[in-house]
Design a protein around this motif. Structure first.
Motif, short mmCIF file in Angstrom:
data_model
loop_
_atom_site.label_atom_id
_atom_site.label_comp_id
_atom_site.label_asym_id
_atom_site.label_seq_id
_atom_site.Cartn_x
_atom_site.Cartn_y
_atom_site.Cartn_z
N SER A 164 0.92 -1.01 -0.05
CA SER A 164 0.02 -0.01 -0.03
C SER A 164 0.79 1.25 0.02
O SER A 164 2.17 1.08 0.37
N LEU A 165 0.30 2.35 -0.27
CA LEU A 165 1.08 3.63 -0.21
C LEU A 165 1.75 4.00 1.19
O LEU A 165 2.89 4.14 1.22
N ALA A 166 0.80 3.62 1.95
CA ALA A 166 1.30 3.90 3.57
C ALA A 166 2.38 2.91 3.80
O ALA A 166 3.28 3.35 4.85
N MET A 167 2.47 1.61 3.55
CA MET A 167 3.70 0.81 3.45
C MET A 167 4.94 1.61 2.84
O MET A 167 6.04 1.44 3.64
N VAL A 168 4.90 2.10 1.84
CA VAL A 168 6.07 2.78 1.14
C VAL A 168 6.27 3.99 1.83
O VAL A 168 7.61 4.20 2.28
N CYS A 169 5.53 4.81 2.16
CA CYS A 169 5.64 5.98 2.82
C CYS A 169 5.92 6.11 4.34
O CYS A 169 6.58 7.12 4.98
N ASP A 170 5.65 5.09 4.91
CA ASP A 170 5.54 4.95 6.46
C ASP A 170 4.97 5.78 7.15
O ASP A 170 5.15 6.03 8.33
N HIS A 171 3.92 6.60 6.64
CA HIS A 171 2.65 7.09 7.22
C HIS A 171 1.64 6.91 6.54
O HIS A 171 1.66 6.68 5.31
N SER A 172 0.31 7.63 6.95
CA SER A 172 -0.83 7.47 6.29
C SER A 172 -0.76 8.37 5.18
O SER A 172 -0.25 9.42 5.18
N VAL A 173 -1.44 8.06 4.03
CA VAL A 173 -1.74 9.06 2.87
C VAL A 173 -3.10 9.00 2.84
O VAL A 173 -4.05 8.23 2.90
N ASP A 174 -3.50 10.42 2.62
CA ASP A 174 -5.05 10.79 2.64
C ASP A 174 -5.72 10.33 1.34
O ASP A 174 -5.49 10.57 0.22
N ARG A 175 -6.67 9.26 1.26
CA ARG A 175 -7.36 8.85 0.00
C ARG A 175 -7.92 9.78 -0.58
O ARG A 175 -8.02 9.72 -1.83
N ALA A 176 -8.47 11.01 0.11
CA ALA A 176 -8.99 11.98 -1.01
C ALA A 176 -8.27 12.75 -1.83
O ALA A 176 -8.42 13.10 -2.74
N GLN A 177 -6.91 12.94 -1.13
CA GLN A 177 -5.96 13.81 -1.69
C GLN A 177 -5.48 12.70 -3.04
O GLN A 177 -5.19 13.13 -4.10
N VAL A 178 -5.49 11.46 -2.73
CA VAL A 178 -5.18 10.61 -3.94
C VAL A 178 -6.31 10.58 -4.92
O VAL A 178 -5.67 10.55 -6.09
N ALA A 179 -7.32 10.34 -4.65
CA ALA A 179 -8.52 10.39 -5.68
C ALA A 179 -8.55 11.65 -6.42
O ALA A 179 -8.51 11.57 -7.62
N ALA A 180 -8.33 13.02 -5.55
CA ALA A 180 -8.18 13.99 -6.36
C ALA A 180 -7.09 14.24 -7.46
O ALA A 180 -7.49 14.60 -8.60
N ALA A 181 -6.07 13.69 -7.05
CA ALA A 181 -4.94 13.73 -8.00
C ALA A 181 -5.12 12.67 -9.23
O ALA A 181 -4.76 13.25 -10.22
N LEU A 182 -5.89 11.81 -8.88
CA LEU A 182 -5.80 10.74 -10.02
C LEU A 182 -6.98 11.46 -11.13
O LEU A 182 -6.74 11.46 -12.09
N ILE A 183 -7.87 12.12 -10.40
CA ILE A 183 -8.86 12.79 -11.39
C ILE A 183 -8.24 13.82 -12.14
O ILE A 183 -8.29 14.01 -13.46
N GLU A 184 -7.47 14.71 -11.60
CA GLU A 184 -6.61 15.64 -12.49
C GLU A 184 -5.69 15.05 -13.42
O GLU A 184 -5.54 15.43 -14.56
N SER A 185 -4.86 13.95 -12.84
CA SER A 185 -4.06 13.09 -13.96
C SER A 185 -4.80 12.64 -15.09
O SER A 185 -4.42 12.79 -16.29
#
Ligand code: BTN
Length: 263
Positions: A164-185
């Motif tokens: 998961s993203l959190a396993m790579v970053c070692d901290h939580s990642v905001d799903r809402a931020q990920v979803a918004a970035a996907l839509i823009e991309s």
């Protein structure tokens, strides 16, 4: 989650008012097919908290529990015929890498053709499907991203290679931020689908399969070779021990690293 996600999108983003949220659904890709028949416009985004029948490539399932991932399908109505869209999955994979980089601060690699990976683990999968009518092509870009799972959260049979993203970053990642970035991309990607060569030139450096020894698995058959390139349609060029080279298409095969899922 929906309201929060919208705050991460530019207020005037063309797709702002076309986002549909589902608390639970079988599969956002299945639902997107229904909405295409009902005339849903280009840029309709379906996003679910939980999928009961998430689907992956080659008839596999995509585990989609509530609260920990982003499960999204985007409907694109495209002028191109299906045979001019062979690079669509590659385009979606590069766009997804950029979105993860923006939201989580690191850039995953792409295991050909459509898995986002990091450290030998699969973080996300993409399922691209086309609905073809005599007058147009509608595409569904379905993506599932594991955001906050720990290794123990995954079913045992995929624990050794799911991440998961959190396993790579070692901290939580905001799903809402990920979803918004996907839509823009994805919306940016949709505007540039005509630039096939540019898309494939961006895909190649992200593709971690290149240069690796791989196994190509079809029903009842495994062959081994080296991934030496990506051709002009996004097919994988594989050199076999007798030195002959074949272009392998994504619809037909599963490709594995010989030292593990992505290695
Ligand atoms: C794969 O790993 O082979 C592709 C997985 C794609 C999963 C996403 S989740 C949202 C959308 N709905 C589905 O049923 N599948 C895709």
């Amino acid at each position: 989650m929906l309201t929060k996600m919208k705050t991460f999108l530019p207020e005037d983003h063309l797709w702002q008012n076309q986002i549909i949220w589902y608390d639970v659904i079988d599969s956002t890709n299945n639902q997107a097919k229904k909405l295409i028949q009902q005339g849903a416009p280009h840029g309709t985004v379906l996003i679910a908290d939980h999928q009961t029948g998430g689907r992956g490539r080659l008839g596999r399932s995509f585990v989609s529990p509530a609260g920990v991932g982003v499960y999204m399908s985007v409907i694109l109505r495209l002028p191109q015929q299906a045979d001019q869209l062979m690079h669509l999955t590659c385009a979606a994979a590069v766009a997804a890498c950029s979105a993860v980089e923006k939201a989580a601060g690191f850039r995953p690699g792409i295991k050909w053709t459509n898995d986002l990976v990091y450290g030998g683990r699969k973080l996300a999968g993409i399922l691209t499907e086309l609905v073809i009518t005599p007058t147009e092509t509608a595409a569904i870009i379905g993506i599932g991203i594991n955001c906050s799972q720990t290794e123990a959260d995954f079913p045992e049979d995929i624990q050794s290679f799911a991440g998961s993203l959190a396993m790579v970053c070692d901290h939580s990642v905001d799903r809402a931020q990920v979803a918004a970035a996907l839509i823009e991309s994805f919306s940016e990607m949709a505007d540039h689908l005509g630039n096939k060569q540019e898309i494939l030139d961006a895909y190649r450096p992200d593709c971690i399969t290149l240069g690796k020894q791989i196994s190509i698995v079809t029903a009842g058959d495994i062959r081994h070779g080296i991934a030496i390139g990506i051709d002009d349609n996004g097919a994988l060029l594989v050199e076999f021990p007798d030195k002959h080279i074949e272009a392998v298409n994504a619809g037909e095969v599963s490709v594995r690293g010989i030292y593990g899922y992505a290695n």
